[in-house]
Scaffold this motif. Structure first.
Motif, PDB file in Angstrom:
ATOM      1  N   GLY A 232      41.292  57.734  39.901  1.00  0.00           N
ATOM      2  CA  GLY A 232      41.099  56.985  38.528  1.00  0.00           C
ATOM      3  C   GLY A 232      39.755  57.983  37.891  1.00  0.00           C
ATOM      4  N   GLY A 233      39.854  57.816  36.021  1.00  0.00           N
ATOM      5  CA  GLY A 233      38.777  58.900  36.104  1.00  0.00           C
ATOM      6  C   GLY A 233      39.588  58.345  34.286  1.00  0.00           C
ATOM      7  N   ALA A 234      38.683  58.405  33.224  1.00  0.00           N
ATOM      8  CA  ALA A 234      38.984  57.991  32.012  1.00  0.00           C
ATOM      9  C   ALA A 234      39.827  59.844  31.911  1.00  0.00           C
ATOM     10  N   THR A 235      40.446  59.079  30.053  1.00  0.00           N
ATOM     11  CA  THR A 235      40.434  60.379  29.541  1.00  0.00           C
ATOM     12  C   THR A 235      39.694  60.918  28.527  1.00  0.00           C
ATOM     13  N   THR A 236      39.580  62.409  27.808  1.00  0.00           N
ATOM     14  CA  THR A 236      38.622  62.714  27.335  1.00  0.00           C
ATOM     15  C   THR A 236      38.835  63.732  26.099  1.00  0.00           C
ATOM     16  N   GLY A 237      40.184  63.268  25.136  1.00  0.00           N
ATOM     17  CA  GLY A 237      40.880  63.742  24.008  1.00  0.00           C
ATOM     18  C   GLY A 237      40.640  62.498  22.784  1.00  0.00           C
TER      19      GLY A 237
END
Length: 98
Positions: free
Chosen positions: A38-43
């Motif tokens: 899991g993790g954050a998206t960074t757009g």
């Protein structure tokens, strides 16, 4: 088959995301037995966080939906949209398996 949770933040929700991030992290820690990755998206602007992707080790859609519904980000209005979908592992740890 595992489940993927793909969540997109509401526009302009970065401050709200940061406010609720400690509770979100504690929630994830309490569910480590379910989380494969899991993790954050960074757009977002300047590569800021703008969503989340989690892969859960469960065969039960209801477990994945409950996980997504009870995430502090979901409970506190960070997310604009959340998709819970079965996920077929094809490539994992750089290994392609047939």
């Amino acid at each position: 088959m595992p489940y993927a949770i793909i969540a997109r933040d509401k526009p302009g929700a970065l401050d709200k995301r940061m406010e609720h991030r400690p509770a979100h992290i504690e929630y994830l820690k309490s569910k480590l037995d379910l989380i494969m990755a899991g993790g954050a998206t960074t757009g977002g602007p300047d590569d800021s966080m703008d969503g989340s992707v989690l892969i859960l080790d469960t065969e039960d859609r209801a477990v994945a939906e409950d996980f997504a519904r009870n995430d502090p980000f979901a409970l506190n209005g960070v997310f604009e949209a959340v998709i819970v979908t079965p996920w077929r592992k094809t490539i994992w740890d750089k290994a392609l398996q047939g």
